[in-house]
Design an enzyme around this catalytic site. Sequence first.
Site, PDB file in Angstrom:
ATOM      1  N   LYS A 196      44.646  17.333  56.117  1.00  0.00           N
ATOM      2  CA  LYS A 196      44.994  16.055  56.754  1.00  0.00           C
ATOM      3  C   LYS A 196      46.487  16.027  57.094  1.00  0.00           C
ATOM      4  O   LYS A 196      46.922  15.345  57.982  1.00  0.00           O
ATOM      5  CB  LYS A 196      44.649  14.885  55.820  1.00  0.00           C
ATOM      6  CG  LYS A 196      43.163  14.478  55.959  1.00  0.00           C
ATOM      7  CD  LYS A 196      42.828  13.323  55.066  1.00  0.00           C
ATOM      8  CE  LYS A 196      42.570  13.919  53.725  1.00  0.00           C
ATOM      9  NZ  LYS A 196      42.229  13.147  52.635  1.00  0.00           N
TER      10      LYS A 196
ATOM     11  N   LYS B  69      32.678  43.834  24.709  1.00  0.00           N
ATOM     12  CA  LYS B  69      33.197  44.515  25.917  1.00  0.00           C
ATOM     13  C   LYS B  69      32.793  45.984  25.922  1.00  0.00           C
ATOM     14  O   LYS B  69      32.407  46.530  26.950  1.00  0.00           O
ATOM     15  CB  LYS B  69      34.727  44.426  25.961  1.00  0.00           C
ATOM     16  CG  LYS B  69      35.230  43.111  26.491  1.00  0.00           C
ATOM     17  CD  LYS B  69      36.748  43.132  26.614  1.00  0.00           C
ATOM     18  CE  LYS B  69      37.284  41.726  26.816  1.00  0.00           C
ATOM     19  NZ  LYS B  69      38.704  41.608  26.496  1.00  0.00           N
TER      20      LYS B  69
ATOM     21  N   ASP C 283      42.513  40.504  36.174  1.00  0.00           N
ATOM     22  CA  ASP C 283      43.400  40.154  37.280  1.00  0.00           C
ATOM     23  C   ASP C 283      42.717  39.165  38.204  1.00  0.00           C
ATOM     24  O   ASP C 283      41.523  39.257  38.440  1.00  0.00           O
ATOM     25  CB  ASP C 283      43.785  41.416  38.050  1.00  0.00           C
ATOM     26  CG  ASP C 283      44.770  42.232  37.252  1.00  0.00           C
ATOM     27  OD1 ASP C 283      45.808  41.669  36.899  1.00  0.00           O
ATOM     28  OD2 ASP C 283      44.472  43.397  36.961  1.00  0.00           O
TER      29      ASP C 283
ATOM     30  N   ASN D  18      50.786  39.772  35.772  1.00  0.00           N
ATOM     31  CA  ASN D  18      50.544  39.619  34.339  1.00  0.00           C
ATOM     32  C   ASN D  18      51.719  40.230  33.571  1.00  0.00           C
ATOM     33  O   ASN D  18      52.637  40.786  34.176  1.00  0.00           O
ATOM     34  CB  ASN D  18      49.211  40.265  33.958  1.00  0.00           C
ATOM     35  CG  ASN D  18      49.189  41.731  34.321  1.00  0.00           C
ATOM     36  OD1 ASN D  18      50.007  42.500  33.878  1.00  0.00           O
ATOM     37  ND2 ASN D  18      48.232  42.115  35.172  1.00  0.00           N
TER      38      ASN D  18
ATOM     39  N   LYS E 172      30.514  47.035  29.002  1.00  0.00           N
ATOM     40  CA  LYS E 172      31.163  47.845  30.038  1.00  0.00           C
ATOM     41  C   LYS E 172      30.893  49.345  29.859  1.00  0.00           C
ATOM     42  O   LYS E 172      31.495  50.167  30.547  1.00  0.00           O
ATOM     43  CB  LYS E 172      32.671  47.566  30.042  1.00  0.00           C
ATOM     44  CG  LYS E 172      32.955  46.093  30.339  1.00  0.00           C
ATOM     45  CD  LYS E 172      34.403  45.802  30.591  1.00  0.00           C
ATOM     46  CE  LYS E 172      34.584  44.298  30.756  1.00  0.00           C
ATOM     47  NZ  LYS E 172      35.879  43.914  31.278  1.00  0.00           N
TER      48      LYS E 172
ATOM     49  N   PHE F 262      41.211  48.924  26.851  1.00  0.00           N
ATOM     50  CA  PHE F 262      41.982  48.147  25.887  1.00  0.00           C
ATOM     51  C   PHE F 262      41.472  46.709  25.917  1.00  0.00           C
ATOM     52  O   PHE F 262      40.993  46.247  26.947  1.00  0.00           O
ATOM     53  CB  PHE F 262      43.475  48.160  26.237  1.00  0.00           C
ATOM     54  CG  PHE F 262      44.196  49.369  25.729  1.00  0.00           C
ATOM     55  CD1 PHE F 262      43.902  50.632  26.224  1.00  0.00           C
ATOM     56  CD2 PHE F 262      45.168  49.257  24.744  1.00  0.00           C
ATOM     57  CE1 PHE F 262      44.559  51.759  25.760  1.00  0.00           C
ATOM     58  CE2 PHE F 262      45.834  50.375  24.268  1.00  0.00           C
ATOM     59  CZ  PHE F 262      45.531  51.625  24.776  1.00  0.00           C
TER      60      PHE F 262
END
Length: 396
Positions: free
Chosen positions: A288, A337, A278, A209, A341, A323
């Site tokens: 094949k 978030k 990530d 990233n 979290k 962040f």
Amino acid sequence: MLKGKTIVLAVTGSIAAYKIANLASMLKKLQCDVQVLMTKNATNFINPITFETLTGNKCLVDTFDRNFQYSVEHVALAKRADVVLVAPASANVIGKIANGIADDMLTTTIMACPCKKIISPAMNTNMYYNPIVQDNIAKLKRFDMEVIEPDNGYLACGDIGAGKMPSETVLLDYILREVQYDKDLAGKKVLVTAGPTREAIDPVRYITNHSTGKMGYAIARDCMLRGADVTLVSGKTSITPPPFVKVVDVVSAADMFEAVKDSYKDMDYIIKTAAVADYTPAITYDNKVKKSDDDMSIALKRTTDILKYLGEHKSDSQILVGFSMETENMIENSRTKLEKKNLDMILANNVKDEGAGFGIDTNKVTLITKDTLTPLPVMTKSEVAHTLMDTIKNLK
Ligand SMILES: Cc1cc2nc3c(=O)[nH]c(=O)nc-3n(C[C@H](O)[C@H](O)[C@H](O)COP(=O)(O)O)c2cc1C
């Protein structure tokens, strides 16, 4: 800024002396009083006029020079100094300081200085490893002087090895740690993650990233300067880590997760920068045909959500900060978030905002907690780091 502080730079007879001109200039820009002492031999390597021009102060070389502001200048200066840095410190001057010799302006002033003394040895590798020099260095440490480990590298004499004076920015950090801030984070343990992670596609290629680590390193540095015990878990970056910080190098997101899992329990503050999800590649081939890159497909699988794991496992006394890098609905997405979290704070930024984002020295963030929303103007990443730590320390 260092207004009102007196920093003494003591320069000795080493080829590295020229680098101290840059350090003197960096300090002057921080608005402190920079006083330069030189040994007579050091004046063979750099002219005192250089320092006098950069600092606006007379460069002191001779103890018996009568052209001083004070009658006993070495004592007056010794009393005024907030910190003394001896850099480059020659084997000779290290030996003199360690053994109580004060036979010139530099060593006499150091003898009279009650403040912190930082010594940065710089010399040929064989000189550095000479047991007498090592013994003298051990003695300086015993007498509470801070000795900066020299770098390994190409030395002016053509040898390669230990003995190189660290860069001016490292020397500056040693000075700033002594004088810049109150030690308001002393006793606090801080874990910071920074930088990009790399997910190998095969032994040659990887996906990554855009994180450069600048924000995380700025936070680690601010905490270090404020006296915290800092662990920096870092992906591959080109930034020199600040001194006094324990650095754990990682490559992949899985490495970062393991490093964080090993250390987060003891921490007071956990700060996860580089708000990027990530992904690790899962490769399939069209079976094949013969296996070749032409037949390769890559599916991306999300790696462990480190922040979410920390939110689920942290104790009530720990503060967890993340962040959030958004392109739209920045506040709503970041609030979601924060909640999902179990974070104590999230720093939201919009990559599209001018002055925010990857790789640059500034950022424009909004600090969000459960009850507050504080938009900040464009600031340097160091200023964001400082404001963040000011806010965190008052959270619980
Ligand atoms: C070109 C040159 C480079 C030198 N570099 C160093 C050095 O990096 N470290 C050191 O300890 N001595 C170095 N020396 C030797 C010192 O200058 C010498 O020991 C001198 O007596 C030190 O004086 P001072 O400690 O009073 O400054 C160098 C000498 C020369 C000629």
